[in-house]
Design a protein around this motif. Structure first.
Motif, mmCIF file in Angstrom:
data_model
loop_
_atom_site.group_PDB
_atom_site.id
_atom_site.type_symbol
_atom_site.label_atom_id
_atom_site.label_comp_id
_atom_site.label_asym_id
_atom_site.label_seq_id
_atom_site.Cartn_x
_atom_site.Cartn_y
_atom_site.Cartn_z
ATOM 1 N N VAL A 33 0.837 -1.202 0.000
ATOM 2 C CA VAL A 33 0.000 0.000 0.000
ATOM 3 C C VAL A 33 0.873 1.254 0.000
ATOM 4 N N ALA A 34 0.502 2.244 -0.813
ATOM 5 C CA ALA A 34 1.228 3.513 -0.845
ATOM 6 C C ALA A 34 0.930 4.319 0.412
ATOM 7 N N LYS A 35 1.983 4.809 1.052
ATOM 8 C CA LYS A 35 1.824 5.617 2.250
ATOM 9 C C LYS A 35 2.810 6.775 2.220
ATOM 10 N N GLY A 36 2.639 7.729 3.132
ATOM 11 C CA GLY A 36 3.586 8.814 3.257
ATOM 12 C C GLY A 36 2.947 10.192 3.197
ATOM 13 N N PHE A 37 3.758 11.186 3.472
ATOM 14 C CA PHE A 37 3.324 12.583 3.500
ATOM 15 C C PHE A 37 2.746 13.012 2.152
ATOM 16 N N ASP A 38 3.481 12.751 1.080
ATOM 17 C CA ASP A 38 3.008 13.156 -0.248
ATOM 18 C C ASP A 38 1.717 12.436 -0.625
ATOM 19 N N ILE A 39 1.641 11.172 -0.275
ATOM 20 C CA ILE A 39 0.446 10.382 -0.599
ATOM 21 C C ILE A 39 -0.783 10.966 0.093
ATOM 22 N N GLU A 40 -0.638 11.274 1.371
ATOM 23 C CA GLU A 40 -1.775 11.831 2.112
ATOM 24 C C GLU A 40 -2.121 13.242 1.644
ATOM 25 N N CYS A 41 -1.106 14.010 1.275
ATOM 26 C CA CYS A 41 -1.372 15.359 0.755
ATOM 27 C C CYS A 41 -2.187 15.279 -0.535
ATOM 28 N N LEU A 42 -1.785 14.382 -1.440
ATOM 29 C CA LEU A 42 -2.508 14.250 -2.697
ATOM 30 C C LEU A 42 -3.941 13.774 -2.456
ATOM 31 N N GLU A 43 -4.112 12.852 -1.532
ATOM 32 C CA GLU A 43 -5.462 12.360 -1.252
ATOM 33 C C GLU A 43 -6.339 13.461 -0.648
ATOM 34 N N TRP A 44 -5.738 14.337 0.161
ATOM 35 C CA TRP A 44 -6.475 15.486 0.709
ATOM 36 C C TRP A 44 -6.910 16.405 -0.438
ATOM 37 N N ILE A 45 -5.978 16.705 -1.347
ATOM 38 C CA ILE A 45 -6.281 17.576 -2.492
ATOM 39 C C ILE A 45 -7.359 16.950 -3.372
ATOM 40 N N ALA A 46 -7.231 15.647 -3.609
ATOM 41 C CA ALA A 46 -8.200 14.955 -4.460
ATOM 42 C C ALA A 46 -9.600 15.003 -3.851
ATOM 43 N N LYS A 47 -9.683 14.775 -2.561
ATOM 44 C CA LYS A 47 -10.985 14.817 -1.891
ATOM 45 C C LYS A 47 -11.584 16.211 -1.953
ATOM 46 N N ASP A 48 -10.748 17.219 -1.730
ATOM 47 C CA ASP A 48 -11.213 18.605 -1.766
ATOM 48 C C ASP A 48 -11.694 18.996 -3.163
ATOM 49 N N ALA A 49 -11.009 18.479 -4.191
ATOM 50 C CA ALA A 49 -11.338 18.841 -5.581
ATOM 51 C C ALA A 49 -12.401 17.927 -6.191
ATOM 52 N N GLY A 50 -12.735 16.846 -5.512
ATOM 53 C CA GLY A 50 -13.746 15.930 -6.039
ATOM 54 C C GLY A 50 -13.245 15.037 -7.155
ATOM 55 N N ILE A 51 -11.949 14.700 -7.116
ATOM 56 C CA ILE A 51 -11.397 13.786 -8.116
ATOM 57 C C ILE A 51 -10.915 12.513 -7.421
ATOM 58 N N LYS A 52 -10.620 11.486 -8.222
ATOM 59 C CA LYS A 52 -10.113 10.232 -7.690
ATOM 60 C C LYS A 52 -8.673 10.028 -8.146
ATOM 61 N N VAL A 53 -7.866 9.431 -7.268
ATOM 62 C CA VAL A 53 -6.474 9.153 -7.620
ATOM 63 C C VAL A 53 -6.134 7.707 -7.269
ATOM 64 N N ARG A 54 -5.174 7.175 -8.016
ATOM 65 C CA ARG A 54 -4.636 5.851 -7.731
ATOM 66 C C ARG A 54 -3.121 5.953 -7.749
ATOM 67 N N HIS A 55 -2.464 5.295 -6.806
ATOM 68 C CA HIS A 55 -1.015 5.387 -6.673
ATOM 69 C C HIS A 55 -0.349 4.134 -7.239
ATOM 70 N N GLU A 56 0.627 4.346 -8.129
ATOM 71 C CA GLU A 56 1.343 3.237 -8.742
ATOM 72 C C GLU A 56 2.846 3.441 -8.556
ATOM 73 N N PRO A 57 3.569 2.433 -8.040
ATOM 74 C CA PRO A 57 5.031 2.568 -7.907
ATOM 75 C C PRO A 57 5.687 2.602 -9.280
ATOM 76 N N ILE A 58 6.736 3.387 -9.408
ATOM 77 C CA ILE A 58 7.422 3.515 -10.701
ATOM 78 C C ILE A 58 8.929 3.376 -10.518
ATOM 79 N N ILE A 59 9.614 3.104 -11.623
ATOM 80 C CA ILE A 59 11.075 3.204 -11.653
ATOM 81 C C ILE A 59 11.395 4.684 -11.823
ATOM 82 N N TRP A 60 12.104 5.253 -10.864
ATOM 83 C CA TRP A 60 12.249 6.695 -10.769
ATOM 84 C C TRP A 60 12.806 7.343 -12.027
ATOM 85 N N SER A 61 13.825 6.726 -12.602
ATOM 86 C CA SER A 61 14.476 7.333 -13.769
ATOM 87 C C SER A 61 13.554 7.407 -14.976
#
Length: 248
Positions: free
Chosen positions: A44-72
């Motif tokens: 499960v995705a967790k962390g400060f950025d994850i929770e911030c985005l979920e707060w923004i998404a809820k406030d804006a009425g959009i849905k988000v899904r978190h997917e791990p990526i290769i950074w480069s």
């Protein structure tokens, strides 16, 4: 003819904008080992950025899904439409800005050097390259800093820099003795070190700032994120989330 061409460009842009955000769900690519900003725990995705985005998404009425990526591969994944954004402690840089758009900055960072407690290295030795190998995450600004400010500045062998897929691998390589020094974004270093017998040697003030990366054509998402960041950062929730993740 010009009007037809502009109309075609608009239609193509519209397709790109909605490509990854299927069924109204925006896909956020994140780094699975950048505690406390973003990380994976039990799948499960967790962390400060994850929770911030979920707060923004809820406030804006959009849905988000978190997917791990290769950074480069992050900016290219955005451009190809496989993900819509990267809200995961990504530093705003000119090379990245050529490929993607960034939100307003929300965090300041530098580059921290760390080593085992038993290492004789200090920050001066790191900066002059007098250490037995330096590790950084592949495609990170830390790797860029080592290349530019240490290897090129001191005319050293490119082999001094060892690239790894994530920050945990960097810390593991220091712990095993494969390299002497690791380079990690300063807000993350203490949590990556954790209980390991390691020490922070110093922090380079590189003037870096984190932002949310998005497609240049996705003006709607850029507006949602920028407005959401502003509303979050002036609300009590911002300080509460910072305290929760030890970022005060």
């Amino acid at each position: 003819m010009k009007k037809i061409l502009l109309a075609c460009i608009f239609l193509i842009s519209s397709v790109v904008i909605g490509q990854a955000a299927e069924n109204g769900v925006y896909i956020n690519g994140y780094n699975r080992s950048t505690q406390p900003f973003a990380y994976m725990e039990n799948g499960v995705a967790k962390g400060f950025d994850i929770e911030c985005l979920e707060w923004i998404a809820k406030d804006a009425g959009i849905k988000v899904r978190h997917e791990p990526i290769i950074w480069s591969e992050g900016p290219n994944l955005i451009r190809s439409g496989k993900i819509d954004m990267i809200y995961s402690s990504m530093t705003i840089t000119v090379p990245r800005m050529i490929k993607v758009a960034f939100s307003n900055p929300y965090w300041n960072a530098g580059q921290a050097a760390f080593a085992m407690n038993s290492s004789p290295a200090d920050f001066n030795k790191v900066q002059s390259g007098q250490v037995k190998g330096i590790g950084a995450m592949r495609g990170s600004t830390g790797a860029d800093w080592v290349q530019r400010a240490i290897i090129e500045k001191n005319n050293l062998s490119p082999g001094l820099l060892h690239n790894y897929d994530d920050y945990e691998a960097v810390a593991g390589a220091v712990n095993s003795g494969e390299i002497e020094v690791g380079i990690i974004d300063s807000p993350i270093v203490k949590l990556i070190i954790g209980a390991r017998p390691m020490k922070v040697l110093g922090v380079a003030d590189t003037g870096e700032q984190y932002g949310v990366a998005m497609r240049k054509s996705d003006l709607r998402l850029q507006r949602i994120i920028n407005i959401g960041l502003y509303k979050l950062m002036v609300s009590p929730n911002w300080e509460a989330l910072k305290a929760k993740y030890g970022l005060n």
